[in-house]
Design an enzyme around this catalytic site. Structure first.
Site, PDB file in Angstrom:
ATOM      1  N   GLY A  20       0.822  -1.205   0.000  1.00 38.60           N
ATOM      2  CA  GLY A  20       0.000   0.000   0.000  1.00 38.60           C
ATOM      3  C   GLY A  20       0.859   1.259   0.000  1.00 38.60           C
ATOM      4  N   ARG A  24       7.278   1.808   1.295  1.00 39.66           N
ATOM      5  CA  ARG A  24       7.577   0.384   1.491  1.00 39.66           C
ATOM      6  C   ARG A  24       7.966  -0.253   0.156  1.00 39.66           C
ATOM      7  NH1 ARG A  24       3.437  -2.305   5.093  1.00 39.66           N
ATOM      8  NH2 ARG A  24       4.254  -0.782   6.556  1.00 39.66           N
ATOM      9  N   ARG A  43       2.252  11.531  -8.686  1.00 33.31           N
ATOM     10  CA  ARG A  43       1.525  11.729  -7.412  1.00 33.31           C
ATOM     11  C   ARG A  43       2.256  11.126  -6.218  1.00 33.31           C
ATOM     12  NH1 ARG A  43      -4.604  12.406  -7.814  1.00 33.31           N
ATOM     13  NH2 ARG A  43      -4.887  13.119  -9.949  1.00 33.31           N
ATOM     14  N   ARG A  87      -0.345  -8.634  -3.536  1.00 33.44           N
ATOM     15  CA  ARG A  87      -0.370  -7.582  -2.528  1.00 33.44           C
ATOM     16  C   ARG A  87       0.509  -7.993  -1.364  1.00 33.44           C
ATOM     17  NH1 ARG A  87      -1.993  -3.872   0.940  1.00 33.44           N
ATOM     18  NH2 ARG A  87      -3.145  -4.430   2.812  1.00 33.44           N
ATOM     19  N   SER A  90      -0.155  -4.945   5.396  1.00 32.52           N
ATOM     20  CA  SER A  90      -0.403  -5.259   6.794  1.00 32.52           C
ATOM     21  C   SER A  90      -1.898  -5.488   7.004  1.00 32.52           C
ATOM     22  CB  SER A  90       0.106  -4.130   7.690  1.00 32.52           C
ATOM     23  OG  SER A  90      -0.551  -2.933   7.350  1.00 32.52           O
ATOM     24  N   MET A 180      -7.670  -3.501   3.616  1.00 36.92           N
ATOM     25  CA  MET A 180      -8.553  -2.632   2.838  1.00 36.92           C
ATOM     26  C   MET A 180      -8.391  -2.742   1.314  1.00 36.92           C
ATOM     27  SD  MET A 180      -8.481   0.724   5.334  1.00 36.92           S
ATOM     28  CE  MET A 180      -9.856   1.476   4.483  1.00 36.92           C
ATOM     29  N   SER A 203      -0.080  -6.557  11.774  1.00 37.45           N
ATOM     30  CA  SER A 203       0.627  -5.413  12.384  1.00 37.45           C
ATOM     31  C   SER A 203      -0.037  -4.974  13.680  1.00 37.45           C
ATOM     32  CB  SER A 203       0.659  -4.242  11.411  1.00 37.45           C
ATOM     33  OG  SER A 203      -0.658  -3.830  11.098  1.00 37.45           O
ATOM     34  N   ASP A 204      -1.296  -5.336  13.861  1.00 40.58           N
ATOM     35  CA  ASP A 204      -2.021  -4.962  15.075  1.00 40.58           C
ATOM     36  C   ASP A 204      -3.143  -5.984  15.271  1.00 40.58           C
ATOM     37  OD1 ASP A 204      -2.816  -2.912  12.690  1.00 40.58           O
ATOM     38  OD2 ASP A 204      -4.609  -3.606  13.730  1.00 40.58           O
ATOM     39  N   ARG A 217       9.053  -3.876  12.763  1.00 45.31           N
ATOM     40  CA  ARG A 217       8.214  -3.907  11.560  1.00 45.31           C
ATOM     41  C   ARG A 217       8.986  -4.373  10.341  1.00 45.31           C
ATOM     42  NH1 ARG A 217       3.155  -0.635  11.043  1.00 45.31           N
ATOM     43  NH2 ARG A 217       2.405  -0.745  13.140  1.00 45.31           N
TER      44      ARG A 217
END
Ligand code: HPA
Length: 234
Positions: A20, A24, A43, A87, A90, A180, A203-204, A217
């Protein structure tokens, strides 16, 4: 060159990894690929192409959420000929057996809506991963000794969700984690006869409140990139 990607046609590989976060993408390309070249920065959405074990690979940011991913994946497939799209991202854990740092391989992705809902209309399409990629990723993760779960995930449209009842239903139905983007990646891959997979690092955690400390991470995300690359070229 497309509206959102400034790369020359030959600058995008058939295999594309999609984090995403554009930074990264930069980190993963510089860490795992050789002969890395910046191929897009329109962008600020960075894309890099290099080689992994001699195989051409592009690592390109997707942005956050399915509408953003849909823009990049449509252009990567239709204008640049991408064939294998993985993909790397996280997710939030949703089951007790899932811990932060674990890897989730998304066999299916449940959603309330996707950018493809307008096409599917009354069809409740079941977006699913490419089986060969999924199996190869599971093999690669086992080889590395990474604690890995294979199953359904939830592709949500909101990070700041105010419908706890929806998450409750996901947990109740065995959904492993929430992110997402994956559902629309799988929809687009199905529509255009491409291979897709989502490899996710937890990640959480929505049940325990645990979160991956920032100093850990990088290492955890590195495992996920290697699993994705091994799967792509298995
Ligand atoms: N919700 C949605 N997406 C996410 C989360 C989350 O809790 N964690 C990481 N990606």
């Amino acid at each position: 060159m497309t509206i959102h990607i400034g790369a020359k046609p030959e600058d995008i590989a058939e295999t594309v990894l999609l984090p995403g976060d554009p930074y990264r993408a930069k980190w993963a390309a510089e860490t795992f690929l050789e002969d890395v070249k910046l191929v897009n920065e329109v962008r600020g959405m960075l894309g890099f192409t290099g080689t992994w074990k001699g195989n051409p690979v592009t690592i390109h940011g997707s942005g956050m959420g399915m509408p953003s991913l849909s823009i990049y994946v449509n252009e990567l497939i239709k204008d640049y000929g991408a064939k294998t799209l993985i993909r790397i991202g996280s997710c939030g854990g949703m089951q007790k057996k899932v811990d932060v740092r674990d890897v989730i391989l998304a066999m299916t992705a449940t959603s309330l809506n996707t950018p493809s809902s307008g096409i599917f209309k009354e069809i409740n399409f079941a977006p699913c991963a490419d089986y060969d990629l999924l199996r190869a990723a599971a093999d690669a993760a086992a080889q590395k000794g990474t604690k890995t779960h294979v199953g359904g995930i939830y592709s949500s449209d909101v990070f700041y969700d105010e419908r706890p009842d929806l998450n409750e239903q996901m947990v109740r139905h065995g959904i492993l984690g929430v992110e997402m983007e994956a559902a629309e990646l799988y929809n687009l891959a199905a529509r255009h006869n491409c291979r897709a997979l989502a490899v996710l690092t937890v990640s959480d955690h929505l049940l325990t409140g645990d979160a991956l400390p920032s100093d850990q991470r990088e290492r955890s995300f590195g495992d996920m990139v290697e699993i994705a690359l091994e799967a792509a070229f298995a």
